[in-house]
Design an enzyme around this catalytic site. Structure first.
Site, PDB file in Angstrom:
ATOM      1  NE  ARG A 209      39.680  37.983  35.547  1.00 18.49           N
ATOM      2  CZ  ARG A 209      40.170  37.038  34.768  1.00 18.49           C
ATOM      3  NH1 ARG A 209      40.553  35.890  35.315  1.00 18.49           N
ATOM      4  NH2 ARG A 209      40.288  37.212  33.463  1.00 18.49           N
ATOM      5  CD  GLU A 238      45.366  38.156  40.655  1.00 13.83           C
ATOM      6  OE1 GLU A 238      45.793  38.206  39.484  1.00 13.83           O
ATOM      7  OE2 GLU A 238      44.578  37.288  41.037  1.00 13.83           O
ATOM      8  CG  HIS A 255      45.493  34.815  38.016  1.00 11.21           C
ATOM      9  ND1 HIS A 255      44.855  36.032  37.945  1.00 11.21           N
ATOM     10  CD2 HIS A 255      44.815  33.988  37.180  1.00 11.21           C
ATOM     11  CE1 HIS A 255      43.836  35.935  37.101  1.00 11.21           C
ATOM     12  NE2 HIS A 255      43.793  34.707  36.625  1.00 11.21           N
TER      13      HIS A 255
END
Length: 376
Positions: A209, A238, A255
């Site tokens: 993360r 994000e 990601h």
């Protein structure tokens, strides 16, 4: 039965088509009105599933998330309403592990600094951290594990402190969930003080993360310490990463570490199995039937591969440089981050590539890495 499903979730039609009407939706912009009459809701991590989203729905039978994590889902709220929930723990662990391993091989090649002989510290020894360790150990790399929660739970593996990893590891690979409070908070686990304290020439890989690293601090530290090497697949804010951070990373992606075809198929398939169980019907579909054959039938090895040849084998399966280059060209565009994720070509895992070599004992480690057909 109305099945509302994230449009980017693969293999939904062959798995769920017999169970009801499938309605694809944009998971990031999902509205209360769209969800109102759904019987089943299948999401990814971009969808916040909470009281606000489900306030007008009074018939939901199942919520499924094709993800490892659940921080985007209000589990307490679903529990209060007795709505069954399932996620897909471990579905993309192999993909993330191979991504991190490939990234390390790429750094080794780029900076002429062999991976062999380095010490790798893995922070977070759950599914993805364990998969990364599996790749590294198959290749003969010394791995240090840090996971205070698993250590406290009695996990039999050997663990060290984060400070030990920072002092001893040449490479640090992050694999923790995001936890914003409590004794083992992971938000900004690597803050400015810890980033500054990293040993010289540390390689830092983040596939978990974005918030686990203080991105603003990372920009400041990296600008002063060019010896640090960064592989960033996740970002604070994000889908809008800090524009000044992307150029500072050696490899940058949106990601997608877990975006293998096998991993995404596993995620959808696990939800299919759970829904069939809830509906008390037979899950008669097969995961293997979903996957296409790989475009390279087999690679014949003349000798056991050295590190350069191993990277070439890995590139047959996935060339990280392509995604890195594409991301740098698109991330500043409106919706560029999500567009690249949505249109990602779903790389394959090592298991898709068969290797042929006569001397089995010399290449057992390739089988342990995940390649198929070795020595057969």
């Amino acid at each position: 039965m109305k099945i509302l499903v994230d449009e980017n979730m693969p293999f939904v039609e062959p798995l769920f088509g017999d169970l009801g009407e499938i309605i694809p939706v944009n998971g990031r912009t999902l509205t209360v009105a769209q969800v109102r009459d759904a019987d089943v809701l299948l999401v990814r991590s971009v969808t916040k599933v909470n009281a606000e989203l489900l306030s007008d729905n009074h018939q939901l039978k199942f919520v499924g998330s094709a993800t490892i994590g659940t921080d985007h889902v209000d589990l307490a709220y679903l529990g209060e309403r007795n709505i069954p929930f399932s996620n897909a723990p471990g579905c993309n662990a192999t993909a993330v592990g191979e991504f991190a391993f490939i990234a390390m091989l790429e750094l080794a090649q780029r900076f002429d600094s062999p991976l062999k002989g380095k010490v790798v510290g893995i922070v977070g020894a759950g599914n993805t951290g364990t998969a990364t360790a599996k790749c590294l150990q198959a290749y003969g790399i010394k791995v240090l594990l840090n996971d205070p929660i698993k250590e406290k739970q009695g996990d039999p593996r050997s663990f060290v402190s984060l400070e030990t990893i920072m002092a001893q590891a040449d490479i640090i690979s992050l694999h923790v969930p995001i936890t914003r409070t409590g004794e083992h908070k992971t938000k900004h686990l690597l803050d400015e003080a810890r980033l500054t304290a990293l040993k010289p020439n540390t390689w830092l890989v983040n596939c978990c993360r974005g918030d686990v690293i203080d991105n603003k601090a990372l920009v400041r530290v990296k600008r002063q310490r060019d010896d640090l090497r960064l592989v960033l697949d996740v970002w604070e804010g994000e889908p809008t990463p800090m524009p000044e951070l992307v150029p500072l990373a050696e490899f940058a992606t949106p990601h997608i570490a877990g975006y293998s075809l096998e991993g995404k198929a596993r995620g959808t398939f696990m939800l299919y199995q759970k829904l069939c169980q809830l509906l008390n019907i037979a899950a008669d579909k097969s995961l293997l039937d979903l996957l296409p054959s790989f475009n390279i039938k087999a690679v014949e090895l003349a000798t056991a591969p050295d590190e350069k040849a191993l990277l070439q084998l890995a590139r047959f399966v996935y060339d990280l440089r392509d995604d890195d280059n594409m991301f740098r060209n698109i991330f500043l565009n409106e919706n560029g981050f999500d567009t690249m994720r949505k249109n990602h070509r779903h790389r394959r895992e090592f298991s898709a590539l068969a290797l042929a070599y006569d001397r089995q004992l010399e290449v057992d480690w390739l089988s342990n890495l995940g390649f198929s057909g070795v020595g057969q």
